[in-house]
Design an enzyme around this catalytic site. Structure first.
Site, PDB file in Angstrom:
ATOM      1  N   PHE A   1       0.815  -1.220   0.000  1.00 48.28           N
ATOM      2  CA  PHE A   1       0.000   0.000   0.000  1.00 48.28           C
ATOM      3  C   PHE A   1       0.848   1.270   0.000  1.00 48.28           C
ATOM      4  O   PHE A   1       0.369   2.347  -0.333  1.00 48.28           O
ATOM      5  CB  PHE A   1      -0.957   0.011   1.200  1.00 48.28           C
ATOM      6  CG  PHE A   1      -0.396   0.634   2.444  1.00 48.28           C
ATOM      7  CD1 PHE A   1       0.381  -0.080   3.330  1.00 48.28           C
ATOM      8  CD2 PHE A   1      -0.661   1.969   2.723  1.00 48.28           C
ATOM      9  CE1 PHE A   1       0.889   0.519   4.468  1.00 48.28           C
ATOM     10  CE2 PHE A   1      -0.156   2.567   3.867  1.00 48.28           C
ATOM     11  CZ  PHE A   1       0.632   1.840   4.739  1.00 48.28           C
ATOM     12  N   LYS A   2       2.120   1.154   0.351  1.00 44.21           N
ATOM     13  CA  LYS A   2       2.940   2.364   0.444  1.00 44.21           C
ATOM     14  C   LYS A   2       3.132   3.053  -0.907  1.00 44.21           C
ATOM     15  O   LYS A   2       3.499   4.217  -0.964  1.00 44.21           O
ATOM     16  CB  LYS A   2       4.266   2.036   1.107  1.00 44.21           C
ATOM     17  CG  LYS A   2       4.042   1.655   2.569  1.00 44.21           C
ATOM     18  CD  LYS A   2       5.304   1.564   3.362  1.00 44.21           C
ATOM     19  CE  LYS A   2       4.999   1.389   4.839  1.00 44.21           C
ATOM     20  NZ  LYS A   2       4.380   0.060   5.127  1.00 44.21           N
ATOM     21  N   ASP A   3       2.833   2.337  -1.988  1.00 45.10           N
ATOM     22  CA  ASP A   3       2.889   2.973  -3.309  1.00 45.10           C
ATOM     23  C   ASP A   3       1.936   4.159  -3.409  1.00 45.10           C
ATOM     24  O   ASP A   3       2.202   5.095  -4.171  1.00 45.10           O
ATOM     25  CB  ASP A   3       2.536   1.954  -4.402  1.00 45.10           C
ATOM     26  CG  ASP A   3       3.666   0.964  -4.662  1.00 45.10           C
ATOM     27  OD1 ASP A   3       4.844   1.332  -4.458  1.00 45.10           O
ATOM     28  OD2 ASP A   3       3.372  -0.173  -5.062  1.00 45.10           O
TER      29      ASP A   3
ATOM     30  N   LEU B   1       3.979   6.914  -2.054  1.00 48.07           N
ATOM     31  CA  LEU B   1       5.327   7.096  -2.584  1.00 48.07           C
ATOM     32  C   LEU B   1       5.388   7.186  -4.104  1.00 48.07           C
ATOM     33  O   LEU B   1       6.450   7.431  -4.662  1.00 48.07           O
ATOM     34  CB  LEU B   1       6.243   6.003  -2.048  1.00 48.07           C
ATOM     35  CG  LEU B   1       6.623   6.315  -0.588  1.00 48.07           C
ATOM     36  CD1 LEU B   1       7.184   5.095   0.106  1.00 48.07           C
ATOM     37  CD2 LEU B   1       7.606   7.473  -0.532  1.00 48.07           C
TER      38      LEU B   1
ATOM     39  N   THR C   1       8.381   0.211   2.782  1.00 46.69           N
ATOM     40  CA  THR C   1       8.634   1.632   2.514  1.00 46.69           C
ATOM     41  C   THR C   1       9.853   1.792   1.625  1.00 46.69           C
ATOM     42  O   THR C   1       9.852   2.608   0.697  1.00 46.69           O
ATOM     43  CB  THR C   1       8.902   2.404   3.817  1.00 46.69           C
ATOM     44  OG1 THR C   1       7.810   2.205   4.681  1.00 46.69           O
ATOM     45  CG2 THR C   1       9.072   3.877   3.555  1.00 46.69           C
TER      46      THR C   1
END
Ligand SMILES: *Cc1c(COP(=O)(O)O)cnc(C)c1O
Length: 485
Positions: A107-109, A112, A142
């Site tokens: 989900f960090k996409d 980022l 991350t």
């Protein structure tokens, strides 16, 4: 929108400045001066990008609107295979919000892919001449997402620090095979907190700052302490809520509960921001793995980081100091200076106790639960058997906590699914009752075979990639790295 520091109310900066700075003065975090109120009901039927624009523009009002629209289209369109904010219904009132359709499968996409564009634009807006060096401590996802988002961005270099044996092999390979002329990756002896502390110390190292200044270099952060990381995560709460309106599960205004697998408290805090902006969220259920410091905190008001650290199958949640909690404390305590006091106590004694009023207020929105390793395995199996749905260990923590905590469901529940199950093929295979091949790619292959599902090409392709980065360093040496980049 003006942003202030959780540790210094006098500091006032624009969004662009907050994103360039990363951390505020005195080690504080930037928080918005107020929560913009958005007419979410009017966004029903809009695309993910359109929703994102309506949610983010009020925070990023110093940015050019056309730039923002374009950045959102680049970040979330094809980049997510058309599946930004994709939701799967498991049964009548239980949904999985699949946040892993971006380029690195976690989900960090969401944050980022957008944040590097915001940073690059901010550098131009503020006429920043210095080069920006991003330091990232990561427990796995991350680092990969940040490397992917920042690769080959002009004027910016990025160094990622991961705990030497604290990530899955696939996570490690995603990082050490990263292409790009401006990226570097280091293993760190110790766990995630050691890496994070090393990075924080680099940020507050005055000699380092001086030496970098002489070289025309400014440090910044891509960790979820940067407001540019937090804000994009608000969007999928709104988008998922509106999907439930669209498919008739609720009518606008009825509460929906969200259960969030939590580590650094960034993802769930974005849900709190959505709620403060007017989205009808009921409860935010904070799901922890065996590193259940947040469960204890939300139960007692006592944050105690002095405890055993467990390496679990959900490494992105193996965290003892959840940085973003500081923002919640600031919003809820209302008293200037008290957050500084608590954070000083945390730094000095590894614990602090908040007052009962603040705790009671927090608990109006937040509930908490946790799941141990055995429960996580059993939950992966149960979700697969009952719903024919494959989930990763982080998501399974949330499913388990959701089942334990909300025994009598009052509202529809959305579980945030944070990683693609093939990122953790070994654990998933084992949970499904299969023997696990030692080699991670064989495990991935086997998981495809036994489930008939296809792993993303971004993961299967890792096998043939060259490992570029092999160095392992002491956490104390992190502060020397920025000078060498
Ligand atoms: C980072 C991460 C989490 C935890 O999110 P926080 O914002 O740190 O609370 C959960 N699951 C996965 C897969 C992650 O990568």
């Amino acid at each position: 929108m003006q942003f202030t520091s959780t540790r210094n109310a006098k500091e006032q900066v624009s969004a662009a400045q907050a994103i360039v700075n990363g951390l505020a003065s005195n080690g504080g975090l930037y928080v918005p001066g107020q929560f913009p109120q958005v007419d979410f009901a009017a966004l029903q039927g809009k695309s993910y990008e359109e929703t994102a624009y309506a949610v983010l523009q009020p925070y990023l009002d110093d940015y050019d609107g056309e730039f923002l629209k374009q950045a959102l289209a680049q970040s979330y369109g094809e980049n997510f295979g058309g599946k930004a904010g994709h939701m799967v219904q498991l049964r009548d009132t239980l949904y999985s919000l699949e946040l892993w359709h971006g380029p690195t499968c976690a989900f960090k996409d969401y944050a980022l892919q957008l944040m590097p564009r915001l940073l690059q634009q901010a550098r131009g807006m503020l006429h920043v001449e210095e080069k920006t060096r991003i330091l990232v401590a990561t427990s796995g996802d991350t680092g990969t997402a940040a490397l992917n988002g920042f690769k080959d961005i002009d004027g910016v270099g990025i160094a990622v620090f991961y705990p030497e044996s604290g990530t899955s092999e696939i996570q490690r390979l995603q990082m050490v095979t990263q292409e790009g002329s401006n990226v570097s990756v280091f293993g760190v002896q110790g766990n995630f907190d050691d890496a994070q502390r090393g990075v924080k110390e680099a940020f507050s190292n005055i000699e380092l700052a001086k030496a970098l200044e002489d070289k025309g270099v400014r440090l910044s952060s891509a960790n979820s302490i940067n407001f540019g990381r937090l804000a994009p995560q608000i969007v999928y709460y709104v988008y998922s809520y509106l999907q439930l309106c669209g498919n008739g599960t609720i009518v606008y205004g009825q509460p929906v509960d969200y259960c969030v697998p939590t580590g650094n408290f960034g993802d769930i805090l974005a849900g709190y921001y959505a709620k403060q902006m007017g989205l009808p969220i009921g409860q935010l259920l904070c799901a922890s793995n065996q590193n259940n410091v947040l469960f204890d905190f939300l139960s007692t008001g006592n944050y105690n980081a002095q405890r055993d650290f467990y390496k679990t199958s959900s490494p992105s949640m193996d965290i003892l100091v959840s940085s973003n909690l500081e923002r919640l404390l600031w919003h809820e305590s209302g008293a200037d200076g008290v957050v500084q006091l608590w954070m000083d106590q945390l730094a000095k004694n590894a614990h602090y106790q908040i007052d009962s009023n603040t705790l009671a207020q927090i608990r109006q929105t937040f509930a908490a639960g946790w799941a141990d390793e055995e429960e996580v395995g059993a939950e992966i199996r149960r979700i697969y058997d009952e719903y024919d749905y494959l989930c990763d260990p982080h998501t399974a923590v949330a499913f388990k906590v959701q089942k334990k905590q909300l025994a009598t469901e009052r509202h529809p529940v959305v579980v945030l699914s944070t990683a693609n199950p093939f990122k953790f093929s070994g654990k998933v295979l084992q949970a499904l009752g299969h023997t696990v091949p030692e080699d991670e790619f064989e495990a991935l292959q086997k998981l495809q075979e036994v489930t008939g599902r296809q792993a993303p090409a971004a993961l299967t392709g890792l096998k043939s990639k060259q490992e570029r980065f092999t160095e392992v360093i002491d956490p104390a040496a992190i502060a020397q790295i920025p000078l060498t980049l």
